[in-house]
Design an enzyme around this catalytic site. Structure first.
Site, PDB file in Angstrom:
ATOM      1  N   THR A   9       0.826  -1.214   0.000  1.00  0.00           N
ATOM      2  CA  THR A   9       0.000   0.000   0.000  1.00  0.00           C
ATOM      3  C   THR A   9       0.859   1.264   0.000  1.00  0.00           C
ATOM      4  OG1 THR A   9      -0.138  -0.035   2.429  1.00  0.00           O
ATOM      5  CG2 THR A   9      -1.917  -1.127   1.198  1.00  0.00           C
ATOM      6  N   ALA A  56       1.169  -7.841   8.592  1.00  0.00           N
ATOM      7  CA  ALA A  56       1.498  -8.407   9.901  1.00  0.00           C
ATOM      8  C   ALA A  56       0.278  -8.935  10.648  1.00  0.00           C
ATOM      9  CB  ALA A  56       2.228  -7.366  10.760  1.00  0.00           C
ATOM     10  N   ASN A 105       4.379  -3.805  13.578  1.00  0.00           N
ATOM     11  CA  ASN A 105       3.946  -4.470  14.803  1.00  0.00           C
ATOM     12  C   ASN A 105       4.278  -5.958  14.795  1.00  0.00           C
ATOM     13  OD1 ASN A 105       1.604  -4.062  12.754  1.00  0.00           O
ATOM     14  ND2 ASN A 105       1.101  -5.963  13.796  1.00  0.00           N
ATOM     15  N   ASP A 162       0.056  -3.275  18.863  1.00  0.00           N
ATOM     16  CA  ASP A 162       0.051  -2.856  17.461  1.00  0.00           C
ATOM     17  C   ASP A 162       0.655  -1.458  17.321  1.00  0.00           C
ATOM     18  OD1 ASP A 162      -0.393  -2.808  14.711  1.00  0.00           O
ATOM     19  OD2 ASP A 162      -2.460  -2.134  14.898  1.00  0.00           O
ATOM     20  N   ASN A 180      -1.100   7.857  12.702  1.00  0.00           N
ATOM     21  CA  ASN A 180      -1.011   6.713  11.815  1.00  0.00           C
ATOM     22  C   ASN A 180      -0.184   7.085  10.585  1.00  0.00           C
ATOM     23  OD1 ASN A 180      -1.904   4.319  10.103  1.00  0.00           O
ATOM     24  ND2 ASN A 180      -3.001   3.916  11.997  1.00  0.00           N
ATOM     25  N   VAL A 236      -8.257   2.301   7.057  1.00  0.00           N
ATOM     26  CA  VAL A 236      -8.808   1.321   8.004  1.00  0.00           C
ATOM     27  C   VAL A 236      -9.988   1.897   8.802  1.00  0.00           C
ATOM     28  CG1 VAL A 236      -7.015   1.889   9.709  1.00  0.00           C
ATOM     29  CG2 VAL A 236      -8.220  -0.276   9.855  1.00  0.00           C
ATOM     30  N   HIS A 254     -17.873  -3.807   7.608  1.00  0.00           N
ATOM     31  CA  HIS A 254     -19.210  -3.211   7.616  1.00  0.00           C
ATOM     32  C   HIS A 254     -19.572  -2.534   8.936  1.00  0.00           C
ATOM     33  CE1 HIS A 254     -20.455  -4.756   3.701  1.00  0.00           C
ATOM     34  NE2 HIS A 254     -19.848  -5.885   4.005  1.00  0.00           N
TER      35      HIS A 254
END
Length: 706
Positions: A197, A214, A293, A338, A424, A574, A638
């Site tokens: 990505t 990961a 992570n 994480d 992030n 995410v 969802h």
């Protein structure tokens, strides 16, 4: 079970795929010639020369320069006239999923990516398409990545455009035509669900790329390919492999001493994937990698005896010629939350204690802002830039002073920051004129609890996204989190290690930042705006609507004597899969602004969300089983039915009843596979689907206002 079900009603999640294909179109021959000529001159000398100019007319690399500062020396647009910015043109990226790319521009030719790794070449003088390249990623395999089918952009070098495809291919394109020159499968021979990505970088004639995965049980690594031919030049693994086999090099042998082999960490890969950040110092001949992570997240499972688990959560320096390890600094020893260190780093020269220091500035997920000596990896300082509850600080040796309770995961506990991170992948920037770094800070509530019965690749209902390949060895939100979400722009002084100013936002998950010599900071927001601030004071000077939430970072450049600001917009990532902060949506779009621009914004479409689903017949006795199945198959895409509102993937609690009644027709080789829906054939039985339907309708009925 009741606790797990109630926890689900607040779960904010992540993953999967839905996207319309992008058509290929060719621009005029003259524009193509300009595109080819522009990129032919892009090499290491060009990138360094652009950064050294009094003004930086082009944006030739992901972070603008090798140091990844995202500081433009252009000041034609400045704090005095930014209010006059107007739209010059908009460009439809024809995508419905997350857009995370920074537009690269050289000599007025823009290269930008949309979701599904589709590359667009655009003439910035007209806003017209020159060409597109679609790598034809199999959309039914979108579930193999944790965090949306995104792509952060391309690299340019000597006439070629390099893109990492979501499915793990590294592809070189002719910059003039978009035709494929060479392609390499970066994950060939490796086990597990790997993706790409991140944006490639080119250092010293080598294309550098890392992979994601990961959460799925993979072993991280960084690979360098010859920019001209695609020949693999070297590969450095970020964590050790099976100790019964020879280690690749001394750095792996050293790392293995920090892992407990009784946990058979190599079976779940170990993690450490380097999926985003790289920087390069030509004078020191060092490239820097941020590692990810642990796999699984729970250290109690991957390394039961403890240990730092090198090189998880670290900044690592490598020799770009050979890929050999030089030094490392581990920001989160024995990662258990994480807490990746893959967030963008910046190389800067600053005065500390009255002496000039060559440093790395880094604000990773764990909530601390680090200043590290980039010549040797020695710790200088760290201070938390958001609230944290896992450590009180760092000692003089650069070790975190952990709060013991933070590792006690027998019961659900709020991890602050949570796995979404205090910062992030959204790029930060550094302005040497103000001495401030501009960090997109945040918190997304999530509590974690160890899954004591976890076994690698064992699909058990109730394990978060276990049916999709997740291997975290933790439960998420078994109880409702107690912490509160926030989003914030933080202007951070890395010398004083304190906040200079900040701006609060309506939601987490706001865009990356750009800062300029015009005393400006630009940032897009989750609630659908692009803003400009005074870089010294934080005063808001300008804003414009963008229709949908912004997650990518802007870039700025000069064409024919005029400065432009461009940003690629498309809600996702995410957090954006199941959550949103706007009532409008639209296709991925590039907006380009300049002083005096008068173009009209494209139409913004109202987000279509019907009322809570009702009338689907179900057996209440199946709701509990449906809850567990929904957790392991559906929730991170969802969201929770009727509780979350949907992001770039719809919330099933607000779908028409006919969809839920015929759920089998959508999850078993359904029509949405072409947009990213997985095929659950062989994974879900007819009775399983009936149980999931019961959970969806039962949850909607439970929360419906009486």
């Amino acid at each position: 079970m009741k606790k797990i079900h109630s926890g689900l009603l607040v779960l904010a999640g992540a993953l999967l795929s839905l996207c319309a294909p992008v058509a290929t179109a060719q621009g005029s021959a003259s524009a193509q010639d300009r595109a080819g000529a522009a990129v032919k001159k892009v090499n290491g000398d060009f990138i360094r020369a652009n950064a050294a100019q009094k003004k930086t007319p082009d944006w030739p690399s992901y972070g603008l320069d090798y140091a990844e500062t995202r500081f433009s020396k252009l000041d034609q647009v400045n704090a005095g006239n930014v209010k006059q910015l107007g739209l010059v043109w908009s460009y439809n990226l024809e995508s419905t999923r997350g857009v995370e790319a920074t537009p690269l521009v050289v000599d007025g030719i823009m290269y930008v990516t949309a979701s599904w790794s589709v590359v667009h070449a655009v003439d910035t003088r007209t806003g017209q398409r020159l060409w597109t390249f679609d790598p034809q990623v199999d959309k039914s395999k979108g579930f193999r990545g944790c965090c949306d089918v995104v792509n952060r952009g391309v690299a340019l070098y000597e006439g070629k455009v390099y893109v990492g495809a979501y499915d793990g291919r590294l592809i070189a394109l002719d910059a003039a035509t978009g035709q494929k020159v060479w392609e390499k499968n970066t994950i060939e021979g490796q086990k597990g669900s790997y993706t790409i990505t991140g944006a490639p970088r080119v250092f010293k004639g080598k294309v550098i790329i890392g992979n994601g995965g990961a959460e799925y049980g993979v072993r991280g690594y960084v690979t360098a390919y010859d920019a001209a031919t695609g020949e693999q030049k070297w590969r450095w693994f970020t964590v050790p492999g099976d100790p019964s086999k020879p280690f690749e090099d001394e750095s792996m042998a050293r790392a293995a001493k920090t892992w407990d082999p009784s946990g058979k960490y190599w079976e779940a890969g170990g993690g450490g994937t380097a999926w985003d950040t790289f920087a390069f110092d030509p004078e020191l001949n060092l490239m820097y990698v941020g590692t990810g992570n642990g796999s699984p997240w729970a250290r109690s499972k991957r390394s039961p005896g403890g240990g730092d688990n090198l090189y998880l959560g670290s900044v690592v320096a490598l020799n770009p010629d050979t890929g050999k390890y030089v030094w490392h600094y581990q920001e989160t020893p024995g990662d258990n939350w994480d807490y990746t260190s893959t967030q963008p780093m910046i190389l800067a020269n600053i005065q500390i204690g009255g002496k000039p220091r060559k440093v790395i500035l880094h604000a990773p997920k764990n909530g601390f802002f680090f200043v590290i000596d980039r010549t040797n990896g020695k710790f200088i300082s760290a201070r938390n830039f958001v609230e944290v509850n896992w450590a009180t600080g760092y000692d003089t040796n650069g070790r975190p002073i952990e709060i013991a309770a933070a590792r006690q995961n027998e019961k659900p506990g709020d991890s602050i920051p949570g796995p979404f991170g205090a910062h992030n992948w959204h790029p930060m920037s550094f302005n040497p004129q103000t001495g401030l770094a501009y960090v997109p800070a945040q918190h997304v509530p999530l509590n974690l609890m160890d899954d004591k019965d976890w076994k690698f690749d064992q699909n058990v209902p109730g394990r978060p996204h276990g049916a999709m390949g997740w291997n975290t060895a933790m439960f998420a939100n078994a109880e409702p989190p107690k912490s509160k979400p926030f989003g914030r722009l933080v202007a951070w002084d890395p010398v004083a290690q304190k906040e200079a100013w900040g701006v609060d936002y309506a939601s987490p998950w706001n865009g990356g930042t750009l800062t300029t010599a015009g005393n400006l900071v630009f940032q897009g927001t989750a609630d659908g705006r692009l803003l400009a601030y005074n870089a010294k004071t934080g005063e808001k000077l300008w804003e414009t609507p963008t229709g949908t939430g912004v997650v990518a970072a802007p870039s700025t450049y000069m064409v024919d004597g005029k400065q432009y600001v461009s940003v690629a917009v498309g809600w996702g990532g995410v957090y954006g899969l199941a959550q949103r902060a706007t009532e409008r949506q639209g296709p991925g779009t590039v907006y380009t602004f300049a002083v005096g621009g008068t173009a009209k914004m494209p139409e913004f479409v109202q987000y279509r969300m019907s009322k809570l689903v009702e009338g689907v017949k179900y057996d209440p006795a199946k709701v509990q089983a449906g809850t567990m199945l929904y957790v392991s198959n559906c929730v991170f895409c969802h969201g929770v039915p009727g509780v979350d509102r949907g992001g770039n993937i719809p919330n099933l609690g607000y779908m028409d009843a006919a969809y839920i009644e015929n759920l089998d027709k959508f999850v078993l080789k359904g029509p949405a596979m072409a947009r990213g829906m997985p095929d659950f054939t062989g994974k879900l039985s007819g009775d399983d689907i009936e149980s999931i339907k019961a959970f969806i309708q039962g949850t909607a009925d439970a929360i419906r206002p009486k």
